[in-house]
Scaffold this active site. Structure first.
Site, PDB file in Angstrom:
ATOM      1  N   HIS A 117       1.584  10.427 -28.395  1.00 39.86           N
ATOM      2  CA  HIS A 117       1.370   9.121 -27.753  1.00 39.86           C
ATOM      3  C   HIS A 117       0.807   8.107 -28.743  1.00 39.86           C
ATOM      4  O   HIS A 117       1.151   6.923 -28.702  1.00 39.86           O
ATOM      5  CB  HIS A 117       0.413   9.251 -26.565  1.00 39.86           C
ATOM      6  N   GLU A 152      10.588  17.923 -24.651  1.00 40.31           N
ATOM      7  CA  GLU A 152       9.766  18.402 -23.523  1.00 40.31           C
ATOM      8  C   GLU A 152      10.174  19.832 -23.132  1.00 40.31           C
ATOM      9  O   GLU A 152       9.332  20.644 -22.755  1.00 40.31           O
ATOM     10  CB  GLU A 152       9.901  17.468 -22.305  1.00 40.31           C
ATOM     11  N   ARG A 211       0.800  -1.233   0.000  1.00 37.07           N
ATOM     12  CA  ARG A 211       0.000   0.000   0.000  1.00 37.07           C
ATOM     13  C   ARG A 211       0.831   1.280   0.000  1.00 37.07           C
ATOM     14  O   ARG A 211       0.351   2.343   0.366  1.00 37.07           O
ATOM     15  CB  ARG A 211      -0.986   0.031   1.165  1.00 37.07           C
ATOM     16  N   ASN A 263       0.059  18.625 -22.020  1.00 31.58           N
ATOM     17  CA  ASN A 263      -0.115  17.543 -22.996  1.00 31.58           C
ATOM     18  C   ASN A 263       0.017  18.012 -24.442  1.00 31.58           C
ATOM     19  O   ASN A 263      -0.219  17.229 -25.365  1.00 31.58           O
ATOM     20  CB  ASN A 263      -1.477  16.872 -22.803  1.00 31.58           C
ATOM     21  N   LYS A 294       6.826  23.579 -14.612  1.00 34.62           N
ATOM     22  CA  LYS A 294       5.949  22.416 -14.416  1.00 34.62           C
ATOM     23  C   LYS A 294       5.478  22.331 -12.963  1.00 34.62           C
ATOM     24  O   LYS A 294       4.311  22.033 -12.703  1.00 34.62           O
ATOM     25  CB  LYS A 294       6.646  21.115 -14.852  1.00 34.62           C
ATOM     26  N   HIS A 347       1.215  15.714 -27.186  1.00 31.59           N
ATOM     27  CA  HIS A 347       1.166  14.355 -26.654  1.00 31.59           C
ATOM     28  C   HIS A 347      -0.011  13.516 -27.133  1.00 31.59           C
ATOM     29  O   HIS A 347       0.047  12.294 -27.040  1.00 31.59           O
ATOM     30  CB  HIS A 347       1.180  14.382 -25.122  1.00 31.59           C
ATOM     31  N   GLU A 400      -4.738  17.050 -12.634  1.00 33.21           N
ATOM     32  CA  GLU A 400      -5.043  17.287 -14.049  1.00 33.21           C
ATOM     33  C   GLU A 400      -6.534  17.422 -14.330  1.00 33.21           C
ATOM     34  O   GLU A 400      -7.069  16.802 -15.250  1.00 33.21           O
ATOM     35  CB  GLU A 400      -4.412  16.180 -14.911  1.00 33.21           C
ATOM     36  N   HIS A 406      10.061   8.598 -27.139  1.00 32.45           N
ATOM     37  CA  HIS A 406       8.951   9.441 -26.675  1.00 32.45           C
ATOM     38  C   HIS A 406       9.085  10.880 -27.199  1.00 32.45           C
ATOM     39  O   HIS A 406       8.153  11.431 -27.772  1.00 32.45           O
ATOM     40  CB  HIS A 406       8.923   9.424 -25.143  1.00 32.45           C
ATOM     41  N   LYS A 445       3.071  11.697 -11.387  1.00 31.29           N
ATOM     42  CA  LYS A 445       2.354  10.668 -12.165  1.00 31.29           C
ATOM     43  C   LYS A 445       3.212   9.412 -12.230  1.00 31.29           C
ATOM     44  O   LYS A 445       4.399   9.487 -12.532  1.00 31.29           O
ATOM     45  CB  LYS A 445       2.117  11.142 -13.592  1.00 31.29           C
TER      46      LYS A 445
HETATM   47  N1  LIG Z   1       5.366  10.776 -15.415  1.00 29.68           N
HETATM   48  C1  LIG Z   1       5.311  11.760 -16.276  1.00 29.68           C
HETATM   49  O1  LIG Z   1       4.756  12.822 -15.988  1.00 29.68           O
HETATM   50  C2  LIG Z   1       5.964  11.587 -17.598  1.00 29.68           C
HETATM   51  C3  LIG Z   1       6.203  12.712 -18.400  1.00 29.68           C
HETATM   52  C4  LIG Z   1       6.889  12.541 -19.600  1.00 29.68           C
HETATM   53  C5  LIG Z   1       7.305  11.277 -19.996  1.00 29.68           C
HETATM   54  N2  LIG Z   1       7.052  10.205 -19.192  1.00 29.68           N
HETATM   55  C6  LIG Z   1       7.497   8.863 -19.580  1.00 29.68           C
HETATM   56  O2  LIG Z   1       8.928   8.839 -19.608  1.00 29.68           O
HETATM   57  C7  LIG Z   1       9.336   7.751 -20.450  1.00 29.68           C
HETATM   58  C8  LIG Z   1      10.534   8.140 -21.261  1.00 29.68           C
HETATM   59  O3  LIG Z   1      11.583   8.519 -20.405  1.00 29.68           O
HETATM   60  P1  LIG Z   1      13.107   8.505 -20.867  1.00 29.68           P
HETATM   61  O4  LIG Z   1      13.211   9.103 -22.213  1.00 29.68           O
HETATM   62  O5  LIG Z   1      13.885   9.072 -19.763  1.00 29.68           O
HETATM   63  O6  LIG Z   1      13.385   6.930 -21.086  1.00 29.68           O
HETATM   64  P2  LIG Z   1      14.303   5.836 -20.359  1.00 29.68           P
HETATM   65  O7  LIG Z   1      14.141   5.850 -18.907  1.00 29.68           O
HETATM   66  O8  LIG Z   1      14.031   4.575 -21.074  1.00 29.68           O
HETATM   67  O9  LIG Z   1      15.796   6.315 -20.678  1.00 29.68           O
HETATM   68  C9  LIG Z   1      16.268   6.298 -22.003  1.00 29.68           C
HETATM   69  C10 LIG Z   1      17.539   5.434 -22.163  1.00 29.68           C
HETATM   70  O10 LIG Z   1      18.636   6.134 -21.581  1.00 29.68           O
HETATM   71  C11 LIG Z   1      19.319   5.262 -20.658  1.00 29.68           C
HETATM   72  N3  LIG Z   1      19.887   6.167 -19.650  1.00 29.68           N
HETATM   73  C12 LIG Z   1      19.226   6.828 -18.697  1.00 29.68           C
HETATM   74  N4  LIG Z   1      20.029   7.702 -18.071  1.00 29.68           N
HETATM   75  C13 LIG Z   1      21.254   7.558 -18.635  1.00 29.68           C
HETATM   76  C14 LIG Z   1      22.505   8.206 -18.440  1.00 29.68           C
HETATM   77  N5  LIG Z   1      22.632   9.239 -17.597  1.00 29.68           N
HETATM   78  N6  LIG Z   1      23.569   7.803 -19.171  1.00 29.68           N
HETATM   79  C15 LIG Z   1      23.417   6.807 -20.086  1.00 29.68           C
HETATM   80  N7  LIG Z   1      22.255   6.188 -20.363  1.00 29.68           N
HETATM   81  C16 LIG Z   1      21.172   6.564 -19.633  1.00 29.68           C
HETATM   82  C17 LIG Z   1      18.254   4.318 -20.192  1.00 29.68           C
HETATM   83  O11 LIG Z   1      18.803   3.129 -19.678  1.00 29.68           O
HETATM   84  C18 LIG Z   1      17.471   4.084 -21.468  1.00 29.68           C
HETATM   85  O12 LIG Z   1      18.110   3.139 -22.270  1.00 29.68           O
HETATM   86  C19 LIG Z   1       8.131   7.374 -21.280  1.00 29.68           C
HETATM   87  O13 LIG Z   1       7.671   6.111 -20.853  1.00 29.68           O
HETATM   88  C20 LIG Z   1       7.093   8.449 -20.956  1.00 29.68           C
HETATM   89  O14 LIG Z   1       5.776   7.966 -20.986  1.00 29.68           O
HETATM   90  C21 LIG Z   1       6.390  10.342 -18.022  1.00 29.68           C
HETATM   91 ZN   LIG Z   2       6.179  13.708 -22.627  1.00 29.77          ZN
END
Ligand SMILES: NC(=O)c1ccc[n+]([C@@H]2O[C@H](COP(=O)([O-])OP(=O)(O)OC[C@H]3O[C@@H](n4cnc5c(N)ncnc54)[C@H](O)[C@@H]3O)[C@@H](O)[C@H]2O)c1
Ligand SMILES: [Zn+2]
Length: 340
Positions: free
Chosen positions: A228, A166, A102, A221, A203, A224, A213, A243, A124
């Site tokens: 998406h 972003e 929980r 968004n 943000k 997005h 939201e 993304h 989120k």
């Molecule tokens: N929660 C929210 O409000 C929100 C907002 C925007 C996006 N997202 C989500 O975020 C995700 C995408 O995030 P992302 O682009 O960070 O992806 P990710 O976490 O997959 O990272 C991208 C790649 O970079 C590698 N990596 C990470 N940090 C590193 C570093 N410092 N050095 C070397 N390699 C590194 C990771 O292992 C991965 O292979 C999506 O799933 C999206 O839906 C969520």
């Molecule tokens: Zn995003």
């Protein structure tokens, strides 16, 4: 209230970890290799929780594996999970922590530009469900978000570019002057500390006003809805679409929808399209019929209407704008015809 720090070097105050029974550090293989060495000596004794890197891991099977590792490591309600990674470990790790027994406390240590500028702020959590992005999830704020831009030194260029989408989004919906300065420079000459600070400030302010939201937060968004849908579509093809690359294409497509609705001038649309396509190149669009099921499933919709957040001139935005299929097709035709 989540404590948020933005700095260049990773460093934590000891007080952050006080009072917890167990500390667990959740990482993927890349953050374990590149980021963990920068912080391991700055953390009290801890156990490791590991997951496979990448969006394809953001699913229930990975959650089950992580809940198993939490269980095997003896985590209890007084444990703290420190999530070191990008948006994938961030969203999924937070979902796992916030539902395990929980809810455990967790700290986000974002290591990608995307996670620093966006996903680590706002509480989120989530995982994908088939091709539906973030379809299952909760609102669960971390106790702290600890940002250090030094982690960006090892981030592959395409991932840096993905996060840049972003940052651009934040400029386009909130800060005309910052957009004017960002668009003067290519990706490799941007000031990441300044841009992350500005994204976090913007943000956080939006999220403070509308944490769940129900209104204003929807402006985040922009790009997005289409983004998406594209990202989900590509998840089940042999090509990879990050993304941010999907959101970049989404911002151009939704920019054109804003133009059709007279929310952007032709000049503004051209400015957005030129810069975004210059940095990100062009995504191959599928026929729009293929995106419709996922556009109709979008969490921002009401009933059968597709609702979007759109820019309102550069530097402002509006939300809950009904968009017709016709407007989507016209935007796709505009995108397809842009010469790069
Ligand atoms: N929660 C929210 O409000 C929100 C907002 C925007 C996006 N997202 C989500 O975020 C995700 C995408 O995030 P992302 O682009 O960070 O992806 P990710 O976490 O997959 O990272 C991208 C790649 O970079 C590698 N990596 C990470 N940090 C590193 C570093 N410092 N050095 C070397 N390699 C590194 C990771 O292992 C991965 O292979 C999506 O799933 C999206 O839906 C969520
Ligand atoms: Zn995003």
């Amino acid at each position: 209230m989540t404590m948020i720090r933005v700095q260049s070097r990773p460093a934590f105050p000891k007080s952050l970890f006080r009072g917890y029974s167990t500390l667990a550090v959740l990482m993927d293989e890349n953050t374990k290799m590149h980021c963990y060495p920068l912080i391991k000596d700055k953390l009290p004794p801890h156990v490791w929780i590991e997951m496979r890197a990448g969006e394809a891991s953001k699913n229930l099977a990975t959650c089950q594996n992580i809940w198993q590792q939490f269980t095997d490591s003896g985590l209890d309600r007084h444990s703290l999970v420190i999530i070191v990674g990008g948006g994938v470990p961030g969203d999924l790790g937070a979902f796992c922590a916030s539902t395990f027994k929980r809810g455990l406390d967790f700290i986000l240590v974002p290591t990608t530009l995307l996670a620093m500028a966006d996903s680590s702020i706002g509480g989120k959590t989530g995982i994908d469900f088939g091709s539906l992005k973030n379809h299952i999830g909760t609102f669960a704020p971390p106790v702290a978000t600890w940002i250090a831009t030094d982690f960006l030194r090892t981030l592959p260029l395409e991932e840096l570019r993905s996060g840049f989408a972003e940052v651009i989004k934040h400029c386009l919906i909130s800060d005309r002057r910052l957009w004017a300065s960002v668009r003067q420079k290519p990706l490799d000459r941007q000031d990441w500390l300044k841009l992350v600070q500005s994204s976090v400030k913007f943000k956080s302010a939006v999220v403070r006003k509308d944490p769940k939201e129900s209104g204003l937060r929807k402006i985040l968004n922009y790009g997005h809805t289409m983004g998406h849908a594209l990202e989900g579509y590509y998840l089940h093809t042999n090509s990879r679409l990050l993304h941010g690359d999907a959101v970049a294409a989404g911002m151009v497509l939704e920019g054109h929808i804003a133009f059709q609705k007279k929310l952007l001038t032709r000049q503004e649309l051209a400015e957005i399209s030129d810069y975004i396509l210059g940095v990100f190149g062009k995504v191959e669009l599928p026929v729009m019929e293929k995106l419709m099921p996922s556009l109709l499933q979008d969490k921002k919709n009401r009933g059968k209407k597709i609702l979007m957040a759109l820019p309102k001139h550069i530097g402002q935005a509006c939300f809950d704008r009904p968009v017709s299929e016709r407007e989507i097709w016209d935007a796709a035709a505009y995108y397809d015809n842009i010469q790069t």
